[in-house]
Enzyme design. Structure first.
Site, short mmCIF file in Angstrom:
data_model
loop_
_atom_site.label_atom_id
_atom_site.label_comp_id
_atom_site.label_asym_id
_atom_site.label_seq_id
_atom_site.Cartn_x
_atom_site.Cartn_y
_atom_site.Cartn_z
N GLY A 1 -3.77 49.15 39.90
CA GLY A 1 -4.90 50.06 39.97
C GLY A 1 -5.51 50.03 41.36
N HIS A 2 -4.64 50.09 42.35
CA HIS A 2 -5.11 50.13 43.74
C HIS A 2 -3.98 50.58 44.66
CE1 HIS A 2 -3.53 45.92 43.44
NE2 HIS A 2 -2.95 46.29 44.57
N ALA A 3 -4.35 50.87 45.90
CA ALA A 3 -3.37 51.13 46.96
C ALA A 3 -3.71 50.22 48.13
CB ALA A 3 -3.44 52.59 47.42
N ARG B 1 -0.60 52.08 42.73
CA ARG B 1 0.31 51.48 41.75
C ARG B 1 -0.45 50.95 40.55
NH1 ARG B 1 0.73 47.38 45.55
NH2 ARG B 1 0.57 49.17 46.93
#
Ligand code: TYD
Length: 134
Positions: free
Chosen positions: A52-54, A99
């Site tokens: 839950g981040h890039a 992702r």
């Protein structure tokens, strides 16, 4: 702009014998960056979702060291879901890719090799901000 199709599976050599299997990863040899950090997640409860981040600059290789899970890659325009279930396959996640990791099997272990040390400033954790960054 980085696209989901730029995130490739890297096949890691597997050395098998009657004693079992062994795979080795060397910086800049079988993966295209210098490894500065390794981390692993485990004890993942059923139904949990991670990621839950890039990342802004960091590259990562994600390996299902044990068990299986899905990695949903998102470049802001297209998504691609990759199923990982083999310790000798690494998914190279490029910077600028959102992702999410989900559908973990019981006892799965996520092994990640990263191109830099942990720096919260390299994370984008808000999806709206991620879309704006593209
Ligand atoms: P987080 O990025 O949310 O994990 P995941 O992407 O697997 O869901 O990280 C969880 C916590 O761990 C958060 O407080 C940051 C911390 N952390 C470190 O201290 N060092 C690290 O190398 C990583 C990846 C996370």
């Amino acid at each position: 702009m980085t696209k989901v199709e730029h995130c490739q599976i890297i096949n890691i050599k597997k050395i098998s014998s009657h004693k079992g299997s062994l795979s080795a990863v060397e910086s800049d040899v079988c993966i295209p960056f210098n490894i500065k950090r390794i981390y692993f997640t485990y004890d993942i409860p059923s139904g949990a979702e991670r990621g839950g981040h890039a990342h802004i600059h960091q590259h990562e290789i994600v390996i299902a060291a044990s068990g299986s899970f899905e990695v949903v890659l998102d470049d802001g325009f297209n998504k691609n879901t990759i199923f990982l279930n083999s310790p000798n396959k690494g998914l190279h996640i490029m910077p600028g890719i959102w992702r999410e990791l989900k559908n973990f099997s019981t006892g799965s272990v996520v092994l990640v090799m990263a191109s830099d040390v942990y720096q919260e400033s390299d994370y984008i954790r808000d999806y709206i901000e991620f879309e704006r960054s593209i």
